[in-house]
Scaffold this motif. Structure first.
Motif, PDB file in Angstrom:
ATOM      1  N   THR A 174     -25.344 -42.183  38.340  1.00  0.00           N
ATOM      2  CA  THR A 174     -25.875 -43.209  37.449  1.00  0.00           C
ATOM      3  C   THR A 174     -25.201 -44.525  37.780  1.00  0.00           C
ATOM      4  OG1 THR A 174     -26.271 -41.644  35.638  1.00  0.00           O
ATOM      5  CG2 THR A 174     -26.161 -43.970  35.066  1.00  0.00           C
ATOM      6  N   VAL A 175     -25.986 -45.550  37.945  1.00  0.00           N
ATOM      7  CA  VAL A 175     -25.475 -46.907  38.119  1.00  0.00           C
ATOM      8  C   VAL A 175     -26.006 -47.723  36.943  1.00  0.00           C
ATOM      9  CG1 VAL A 175     -25.305 -48.906  39.615  1.00  0.00           C
ATOM     10  CG2 VAL A 175     -25.531 -46.627  40.615  1.00  0.00           C
ATOM     11  N   LYS A 176     -25.104 -48.320  36.198  1.00  0.00           N
ATOM     12  CA  LYS A 176     -25.482 -48.931  34.923  1.00  0.00           C
ATOM     13  C   LYS A 176     -25.914 -50.387  35.063  1.00  0.00           C
ATOM     14  CE  LYS A 176     -22.421 -45.942  32.229  1.00  0.00           C
ATOM     15  NZ  LYS A 176     -21.243 -45.879  31.347  1.00  0.00           N
ATOM     16  N   CYS A 177     -26.827 -50.756  34.189  1.00  0.00           N
ATOM     17  CA  CYS A 177     -27.317 -52.141  34.150  1.00  0.00           C
ATOM     18  C   CYS A 177     -27.755 -52.465  32.735  1.00  0.00           C
ATOM     19  CB  CYS A 177     -28.490 -52.324  35.110  1.00  0.00           C
ATOM     20  SG  CYS A 177     -29.336 -53.912  34.968  1.00  0.00           S
ATOM     21  N   THR A 178     -27.308 -53.582  32.216  1.00  0.00           N
ATOM     22  CA  THR A 178     -27.818 -54.100  30.950  1.00  0.00           C
ATOM     23  C   THR A 178     -28.303 -55.520  31.184  1.00  0.00           C
ATOM     24  OG1 THR A 178     -25.639 -54.859  30.236  1.00  0.00           O
ATOM     25  CG2 THR A 178     -26.327 -52.652  29.530  1.00  0.00           C
ATOM     26  N   TYR A 179     -29.223 -55.958  30.348  1.00  0.00           N
ATOM     27  CA  TYR A 179     -29.843 -57.250  30.587  1.00  0.00           C
ATOM     28  C   TYR A 179     -29.964 -58.040  29.290  1.00  0.00           C
ATOM     29  CZ  TYR A 179     -33.919 -55.096  28.480  1.00  0.00           C
ATOM     30  OH  TYR A 179     -34.758 -54.460  27.600  1.00  0.00           O
ATOM     31  N   SER A 180     -30.203 -59.314  29.454  1.00  0.00           N
ATOM     32  CA  SER A 180     -30.476 -60.190  28.313  1.00  0.00           C
ATOM     33  C   SER A 180     -31.555 -61.162  28.736  1.00  0.00           C
ATOM     34  CB  SER A 180     -29.212 -60.952  27.909  1.00  0.00           C
ATOM     35  OG  SER A 180     -29.518 -61.897  26.896  1.00  0.00           O
ATOM     36  N   VAL A 181     -32.695 -61.098  28.053  1.00  0.00           N
ATOM     37  CA  VAL A 181     -33.801 -62.003  28.389  1.00  0.00           C
ATOM     38  C   VAL A 181     -34.709 -62.112  27.175  1.00  0.00           C
ATOM     39  CG1 VAL A 181     -35.288 -60.165  29.289  1.00  0.00           C
ATOM     40  CG2 VAL A 181     -35.558 -62.490  30.146  1.00  0.00           C
ATOM     41  N   SER A 182     -35.359 -63.242  27.043  1.00  0.00           N
ATOM     42  CA  SER A 182     -36.320 -63.425  25.951  1.00  0.00           C
ATOM     43  C   SER A 182     -37.626 -62.741  26.313  1.00  0.00           C
ATOM     44  CB  SER A 182     -36.568 -64.917  25.722  1.00  0.00           C
ATOM     45  OG  SER A 182     -35.376 -65.561  25.359  1.00  0.00           O
ATOM     46  N   GLY A 183     -38.190 -62.029  25.361  1.00  0.00           N
ATOM     47  CA  GLY A 183     -39.459 -61.372  25.607  1.00  0.00           C
ATOM     48  C   GLY A 183     -39.289 -60.070  26.366  1.00  0.00           C
ATOM     49  N   ASN A 184     -40.397 -59.569  26.879  1.00  0.00           N
ATOM     50  CA  ASN A 184     -40.374 -58.312  27.621  1.00  0.00           C
ATOM     51  C   ASN A 184     -40.056 -58.592  29.082  1.00  0.00           C
ATOM     52  OD1 ASN A 184     -41.143 -56.729  25.356  1.00  0.00           O
ATOM     53  ND2 ASN A 184     -43.237 -57.463  25.609  1.00  0.00           N
ATOM     54  N   PRO A 185     -38.990 -58.009  29.573  1.00  0.00           N
ATOM     55  CA  PRO A 185     -38.532 -58.363  30.916  1.00  0.00           C
ATOM     56  C   PRO A 185     -39.225 -57.584  32.021  1.00  0.00           C
ATOM     57  CG  PRO A 185     -37.056 -56.772  29.966  1.00  0.00           C
ATOM     58  CD  PRO A 185     -38.113 -57.034  28.920  1.00  0.00           C
ATOM     59  N   TYR A 186     -39.160 -58.159  33.204  1.00  0.00           N
ATOM     60  CA  TYR A 186     -39.455 -57.403  34.418  1.00  0.00           C
ATOM     61  C   TYR A 186     -38.082 -57.023  34.991  1.00  0.00           C
ATOM     62  CZ  TYR A 186     -44.225 -59.387  34.405  1.00  0.00           C
ATOM     63  OH  TYR A 186     -45.504 -59.759  34.090  1.00  0.00           O
TER      64      TYR A 186
ATOM     65  N   ALA B 289     -31.614 -68.275  28.492  1.00  0.00           N
ATOM     66  CA  ALA B 289     -31.494 -67.931  29.910  1.00  0.00           C
ATOM     67  C   ALA B 289     -31.259 -66.430  30.049  1.00  0.00           C
ATOM     68  CB  ALA B 289     -30.319 -68.686  30.525  1.00  0.00           C
ATOM     69  N   GLN B 290     -31.786 -65.885  31.146  1.00  0.00           N
ATOM     70  CA  GLN B 290     -31.633 -64.450  31.341  1.00  0.00           C
ATOM     71  C   GLN B 290     -30.324 -64.141  32.046  1.00  0.00           C
ATOM     72  OE1 GLN B 290     -34.176 -66.210  32.778  1.00  0.00           O
ATOM     73  NE2 GLN B 290     -34.369 -65.691  34.938  1.00  0.00           N
ATOM     74  N   SER B 291     -29.838 -62.934  31.828  1.00  0.00           N
ATOM     75  CA  SER B 291     -28.621 -62.499  32.507  1.00  0.00           C
ATOM     76  C   SER B 291     -28.663 -60.994  32.700  1.00  0.00           C
ATOM     77  CB  SER B 291     -27.369 -62.893  31.720  1.00  0.00           C
ATOM     78  OG  SER B 291     -27.339 -62.215  30.484  1.00  0.00           O
ATOM     79  N   VAL B 292     -27.897 -60.545  33.662  1.00  0.00           N
ATOM     80  CA  VAL B 292     -27.819 -59.123  33.987  1.00  0.00           C
ATOM     81  C   VAL B 292     -26.355 -58.751  34.144  1.00  0.00           C
ATOM     82  CG1 VAL B 292     -28.461 -57.340  35.642  1.00  0.00           C
ATOM     83  CG2 VAL B 292     -30.001 -59.249  35.222  1.00  0.00           C
ATOM     84  N   ALA B 293     -25.987 -57.617  33.602  1.00  0.00           N
ATOM     85  CA  ALA B 293     -24.615 -57.147  33.739  1.00  0.00           C
ATOM     86  C   ALA B 293     -24.587 -55.772  34.375  1.00  0.00           C
ATOM     87  CB  ALA B 293     -23.936 -57.104  32.364  1.00  0.00           C
ATOM     88  N   GLN B 294     -23.776 -55.649  35.383  1.00  0.00           N
ATOM     89  CA  GLN B 294     -23.499 -54.339  35.981  1.00  0.00           C
ATOM     90  C   GLN B 294     -22.014 -54.108  35.748  1.00  0.00           C
ATOM     91  OE1 GLN B 294     -26.225 -55.379  39.726  1.00  0.00           O
ATOM     92  NE2 GLN B 294     -25.367 -53.326  39.855  1.00  0.00           N
ATOM     93  N   PRO B 295     -21.687 -53.296  34.760  1.00  0.00           N
ATOM     94  CA  PRO B 295     -20.287 -53.214  34.313  1.00  0.00           C
ATOM     95  C   PRO B 295     -19.337 -52.543  35.298  1.00  0.00           C
ATOM     96  CG  PRO B 295     -21.641 -51.605  33.175  1.00  0.00           C
ATOM     97  CD  PRO B 295     -22.581 -52.477  33.959  1.00  0.00           C
ATOM     98  N   GLU B 296     -19.875 -51.828  36.250  1.00  0.00           N
ATOM     99  CA  GLU B 296     -19.021 -51.101  37.200  1.00  0.00           C
ATOM    100  C   GLU B 296     -19.117 -51.729  38.593  1.00  0.00           C
ATOM    101  OE1 GLU B 296     -19.911 -46.665  35.375  1.00  0.00           O
ATOM    102  OE2 GLU B 296     -21.476 -47.820  36.380  1.00  0.00           O
TER     103      GLU B 296
END
Lengths: 114, 118
Positions: free
Chosen positions: B20-32, B1-8
Motif C-alpha cells: 500500500t502506498v498512501k495518498c491524501t488530497y485536498s481540492v474543491s469539488g470532486n477531484p480527478y 488550491a489543491q494539494s496532495v500528501a504522500q506521508p511516507e
C-alpha cells in the motif's frame, strides 16, 4: 497509448551556454504542453504551461527570460535554458495534454551544467 | 488550491506481500486523481486514474487504488508485490472541469520510494 518524446535524453554543457530541449507528441496533437523540473528524490515542479501559438504561462518564481519556451506547432514544444549555470542542473520533463485532457509524459532530459 | 500528501517517503515490502502506498488530497469539488510510477532517469508512466464511478480503480501492472471521499484518500495497492515494482510512485490531483486555466494543472505529491525486497 500516446507517446511523448524528448530530445536529448542527456546533455552536459559548460556554464554560460544555452541548451535547447525538444518535446514532441508523436501520435497526437497537443494544444497544451507542460514543462516540469525535478530535483533528485523530489517531486515534479511545474515550470510553465505552453499553448500552441501563444506565449507560455510561467509559474511563480520561474524566470521566463532564462527558460524560454516555444510551442510552434501542435506536436512540438521547446525549452531553452539560456546562459546555463550549475544550479540549473536538473531533470526536465515535458508533458503533453491530449484531446481527452489526459496528460502524457516524456522520458525526461538530464541536464548537467559544468 | 489543491494539494496532495504522500506521508511516507519510503515503503519497503517483501516480494509476494501486499503493498500500500498512501495518498491524501485536498481540492474543491470532486477531484480527478492519478497515480504515476517513475523508474530511475525516466519520465512518469501512468498507472491509473479516478474521475467518477466505482471507488475501486484498477490500473496497469496489477495495481489498483481506492477512492475514499470521506477520508480524502486515494491509496495505491497491489495484492502481491514484485521486485520489479520497485520505483518512485507519485500521486497527483487535478480539480474538476469547473475550474479553468492554470487551476486545472496536475499537482503532484512528494513521491514515495517503493522497495520490494526479494
Amino acid at each position: 497509448g500516446a507517446v511523448v518524446s524528448q530530445h536529448p535524453s542527456r546533455v552536459i554543457c559548460k556554464s554560460g551556454t544555452s541548451v535547447k530541449i525538444e518535446c514532441r507528441s508523436l501520435d497526437f496533437q497537443a494544444t497544451t504542453m507542460f514543462w516540469y523540473r525535478q530535483f533528485p528524490k523530489q517531486s515534479l515542479m511545474l515550470m510553465a504551461t505552453s499553448n500552441e501559438g501563444s506565449k507560455a504561462t510561467y509559474e511563480q518564481g520561474v524566470e521566463k527570460d532564462k527558460f524560454l519556451i516555444n510551442h510552434a506547432s501542435l506536436t512540438l514544444s521547446t525549452l531553452t535554458v539560456t546562459s546555463a549555470h550549475p544550479e540549473d542542473s536538473s531533470f526536465y520533463i515535458c508533458s503533453a495534454r491530449g484531446k481527452h485532457n489526459e496528460q502524457f509524459f516524456g522520458p525526461g532530459t538530464r541536464l548537467t551544467v559544468l | 488550491a489543491q494539494s496532495v500528501a504522500q506521508p511516507e517517503d519510503q515503503v519497503n515490502v517483501a516480494e509476494g506481500n501486499p503493498l500500500t502506498v498512501k495518498c491524501t488530497y485536498s481540492v474543491s469539488g470532486n477531484p480527478y486523481l492519478f497515480w504515476y510510477v517513475q523508474y530511475p532517469n525516466r519520465g512518469l508512466q501512468f498507472l491509473l486514474k479516478y474521475i467518477t464511478g466505482d471507488n475501486l480503480v484498477k490500473g496497469s501492472y496489477g495495481f489498483e487504488a481506492e477512492f475514499n471521499k470521506s477520508q480524502t484518500s486515494f491509496h495505491l495497492k497491489k495484492p502481491s508485490a514484485l521486485v520489479s515494482d520497485s520505483a518512485l510512485y507519485f500521486c497527483a490531483v487535478r480539480p474538476p472541469l469547473i475550474s479553468s486555466g492554470s487551476a486545472r494543472q496536475l499537482t503532484f505529491g512528494s513521491g514515495t520510494q517503493l522497495t520490494v525486497l526479494p
